[in-house]
Design an enzyme around this catalytic site. Structure first.
Site, PDB file in Angstrom:
ATOM      1  N   CYS A   1     -53.691 -18.317 -21.398  1.00  0.00           N
ATOM      2  CA  CYS A   1     -53.924 -19.132 -20.207  1.00  0.00           C
ATOM      3  C   CYS A   1     -53.459 -18.367 -18.972  1.00  0.00           C
ATOM      4  CB  CYS A   1     -53.173 -20.456 -20.325  1.00  0.00           C
ATOM      5  SG  CYS A   1     -53.411 -21.525 -18.893  1.00  0.00           S
TER       6      CYS A   1
ATOM      7  N   CYS B   1     -47.790 -26.546 -28.588  1.00  0.00           N
ATOM      8  CA  CYS B   1     -49.069 -25.905 -28.825  1.00  0.00           C
ATOM      9  C   CYS B   1     -49.023 -24.497 -28.241  1.00  0.00           C
ATOM     10  CB  CYS B   1     -50.187 -26.707 -28.187  1.00  0.00           C
ATOM     11  SG  CYS B   1     -51.681 -26.548 -29.131  1.00  0.00           S
TER      12      CYS B   1
ATOM     13  N   CYS C   1     -44.302 -22.711 -21.070  1.00  0.00           N
ATOM     14  CA  CYS C   1     -45.405 -22.876 -22.024  1.00  0.00           C
ATOM     15  C   CYS C   1     -45.723 -21.577 -22.758  1.00  0.00           C
ATOM     16  CB  CYS C   1     -46.646 -23.363 -21.272  1.00  0.00           C
ATOM     17  SG  CYS C   1     -48.120 -23.444 -22.305  1.00  0.00           S
TER      18      CYS C   1
ATOM     19  N   GLU D   1     -55.389 -22.340 -31.443  1.00  0.00           N
ATOM     20  CA  GLU D   1     -54.830 -23.390 -32.292  1.00  0.00           C
ATOM     21  C   GLU D   1     -55.517 -24.726 -32.086  1.00  0.00           C
ATOM     22  OE1 GLU D   1     -50.315 -21.729 -31.835  1.00  0.00           O
ATOM     23  OE2 GLU D   1     -50.653 -23.873 -31.672  1.00  0.00           O
TER      24      GLU D   1
ATOM     25  N   CYS E   1     -56.266 -32.146 -31.207  1.00  0.00           N
ATOM     26  CA  CYS E   1     -55.894 -31.479 -29.959  1.00  0.00           C
ATOM     27  C   CYS E   1     -56.515 -30.082 -29.987  1.00  0.00           C
ATOM     28  CB  CYS E   1     -54.368 -31.415 -29.881  1.00  0.00           C
ATOM     29  SG  CYS E   1     -53.759 -30.503 -28.468  1.00  0.00           S
TER      30      CYS E   1
ATOM     31  N   CYS F   1     -47.549 -21.405 -16.772  1.00  0.00           N
ATOM     32  CA  CYS F   1     -46.412 -22.329 -16.597  1.00  0.00           C
ATOM     33  C   CYS F   1     -45.217 -21.747 -17.352  1.00  0.00           C
ATOM     34  CB  CYS F   1     -46.777 -23.713 -17.132  1.00  0.00           C
ATOM     35  SG  CYS F   1     -48.197 -24.413 -16.279  1.00  0.00           S
TER      36      CYS F   1
HETATM   37  N1  SAH Z   1     -53.618 -26.444 -19.414  1.00  0.00           N
HETATM   38  C1  SAH Z   1     -53.704 -27.850 -19.528  1.00  0.00           C
HETATM   39  C2  SAH Z   1     -53.879 -28.350 -20.956  1.00  0.00           C
HETATM   40  C3  SAH Z   1     -53.078 -27.642 -22.008  1.00  0.00           C
HETATM   41  S1  SAH Z   1     -51.319 -27.871 -21.926  1.00  0.00           S
HETATM   42  C4  SAH Z   1     -52.496 -28.503 -18.886  1.00  0.00           C
HETATM   43  O1  SAH Z   1     -51.552 -27.808 -18.524  1.00  0.00           O
HETATM   44  O2  SAH Z   1     -52.533 -29.712 -18.721  1.00  0.00           O
HETATM   45  C5  SAH Z   1     -51.166 -29.559 -22.440  1.00  0.00           C
HETATM   46  C6  SAH Z   1     -49.848 -30.198 -22.086  1.00  0.00           C
HETATM   47  O3  SAH Z   1     -48.777 -29.623 -22.855  1.00  0.00           O
HETATM   48  C7  SAH Z   1     -49.483 -30.013 -20.627  1.00  0.00           C
HETATM   49  O4  SAH Z   1     -49.105 -31.249 -20.065  1.00  0.00           O
HETATM   50  C8  SAH Z   1     -48.321 -29.061 -20.713  1.00  0.00           C
HETATM   51  O5  SAH Z   1     -47.465 -29.175 -19.628  1.00  0.00           O
HETATM   52  C9  SAH Z   1     -47.661 -29.418 -22.014  1.00  0.00           C
HETATM   53  N2  SAH Z   1     -46.772 -28.379 -22.533  1.00  0.00           N
HETATM   54  C10 SAH Z   1     -46.974 -27.056 -22.585  1.00  0.00           C
HETATM   55  N3  SAH Z   1     -45.922 -26.419 -23.126  1.00  0.00           N
HETATM   56  C11 SAH Z   1     -45.029 -27.376 -23.438  1.00  0.00           C
HETATM   57  C12 SAH Z   1     -43.722 -27.364 -24.014  1.00  0.00           C
HETATM   58  N4  SAH Z   1     -43.133 -26.231 -24.391  1.00  0.00           N
HETATM   59  N5  SAH Z   1     -43.110 -28.545 -24.188  1.00  0.00           N
HETATM   60  C13 SAH Z   1     -43.686 -29.710 -23.817  1.00  0.00           C
HETATM   61  N6  SAH Z   1     -44.893 -29.785 -23.269  1.00  0.00           N
HETATM   62  C14 SAH Z   1     -45.565 -28.638 -23.067  1.00  0.00           C
HETATM   63 FE1  SF4 Z   2     -51.780 -23.096 -19.180  1.00  0.00          FE
HETATM   64 FE2  SF4 Z   2     -49.716 -23.922 -20.639  1.00  0.00          FE
HETATM   65 FE3  SF4 Z   2     -49.708 -24.289 -18.019  1.00  0.00          FE
HETATM   66 FE4  SF4 Z   2     -51.405 -25.719 -19.527  1.00  0.00          FE
HETATM   67  S1  SF4 Z   2     -49.175 -25.803 -19.584  1.00  0.00           S
HETATM   68  S2  SF4 Z   2     -51.861 -24.650 -17.603  1.00  0.00           S
HETATM   69  S3  SF4 Z   2     -51.865 -24.205 -21.132  1.00  0.00           S
HETATM   70  S4  SF4 Z   2     -49.701 -22.308 -19.069  1.00  0.00           S
END
Ligand code: SAH
Ligand code: SF4
Length: 350
Positions: free
Chosen positions: A115, A335, A122, A95, A108, A119
């Protein structure tokens, strides 16, 4: 040539284009014309390169992947934010999000298919890592998004799907090509690299000695709190992450941002806000609060009042804090969610 060996036109060097022109039996100025389409006009489709002979446009498509990805889905919110699902050459999806404000256009972009960090809140990490993106695919995200937006962006943030620093070779090459005056000439200060705190990657990024903005996804004020959100084995101790980020700041001369996804009952108490402010001030970092978008797990976004008080508490303690502007998507806001929904459907569009 097998499909995965074939070169991407996006990111092709002047030498590669000269070689192509040699093989095609056309004069060298054609290579400069192609580079002009790519790197100045942001056009990657040979059929749109109108000053090239038709046969040369066909030859370009034979020789290079041009482009390998296509826009498979586009969802636009009321406020103009558009989310694109790109389908890659092997049928996988990623995306990009196009975020217009009156002052600037931000894209973005993604760095991996899925990934490996995983997390727990996410959507991108929910299905693990499928594969890394090639440099050319990352550059195609930029090019295809520019075509959709009808403009060159002002800022690029790598906050889409994936942990770019875990795909360092391809990602760093894309960063170089984006910012090199010989290619897209995009100022490093207008590019943000977001990382979940992969320390070896932060160290390698430091060695590039370029002024990219670094955003660290901290989400917690101690390692125990963080372990609730980010699983082993790719979670590093907060102290190590901040030490690596401080080195980045000292080497490159750019302050960094602490990204903080706010989750009800986990990391949103006012006591936590004070600790977060103390960390930010000790490290001269800015805080960016991101209220959770419902995606994975049982986590909930805090109530609006709690978010506001959390922010006020940080500001009152003297730290710099901003809140991510909420965009107008009703569903699939975070995202990685378009891709996730598409995986769930169990079939691909067309
Ligand atoms: N992997 C990298 C970049 C991609 S995620 C990282 O984790 O920084 C980009 C941002 O989106 C991160 O700060 C992540 O914590 C946040 N993010 C992911 N899923 C989310 C969600 N469901 N709600 C709010 N923020 C989210
Ligand atoms: Fe990966 Fe999502 Fe964690 Fe970023 S926030 S490191 S994209 S799992």
């Amino acid at each position: 040539m097998s499909q995965s060996d074939q070169q991407f036109l996006a990111g092709a060097s002047q030498e590669a284009l000269q070689l192509f022109c040699n093989e095609a039996g056309v004069p060298p100025f054609r290579a400069r014309q192609i580079a002009d389409w790519l790197y100045n006009k942001l056009i990657v489709e040979p059929e749109k390169m109108l000053n090239l002979p038709a046969s040369l446009r066909l030859a370009l498509k034979d020789f290079f992947r041009a482009p390998a990805s296509r826009v498979a889905e586009k969802v636009t919110a009321n406020d103009g934010t558009a989310k694109l699902r790109l389908e890659l050459f092997d049928g996988e999806s990623i995306e990009t999000v196009l975020i217009p404000t009156p002052e600037r256009m931000t894209f973005c972009l993604s760095t991996q298919v899925g990934c490996p960090v995983g997390c727990r809140f996410c959507a991108s990490g929910a299905h693990g890592l499928t594969r890394n993106l090639y440099t050319g695919e990352i550059l195609e995200e930029f090019l295809l998004s520019s075509i959709e937006a009808g403009q060159r962006p002002d800022n690029l943030v790598f906050m889409g799907i994936g942990e770019g620093l875990l795909n360092f070779a391809e990602f760093s090459r894309a960063l170089e090509i984006l910012s090199s005056p010989d290619y897209f000439a995009f100022a490093p200060r207008r590019i943000t690299v977001s990382s979940s705190g992969y320390v070896p990657g932060i160290r390698k990024l430091t060695q590039m000695k370029k002024e990219y903005n670094l955003a660290i996804s901290l989400h917690a004020v101690d390692d125990e709190m963080r372990a609730q959100l980010i699983p082993d084995p790719l979670r590093y101790p907060i102290a190590e992450i901040l030490a690596a980020a401080d080195d980045y700041c000292d080497t490159v001369g750019r302050q960094y941002t602490l990204e903080y996804t706010m989750i009800s009952g986990v990391n949103d108490s006012l006591d936590t806000a004070k600790k977060l402010a103390a960390i930010a001030m000790a490290h001269h970092a800015k805080i960016n609060l991101i209220p959770l978008n419902q995606a994975e797990g049982d986590f909930r976004r805090p109530e609006r009042r709690q978010i506001e008080e959390f922010e006020r508490t940080i500001a009152a303690a003297g730290a710099r804090v901003t809140r991510r502007v909420e965009r107008g998507f009703k569903r699939g806001a975070a995202c990685g969610q378009l891709r996730s929904e598409n995986l769930m459907k169990g079939k691909r569009d067309e």
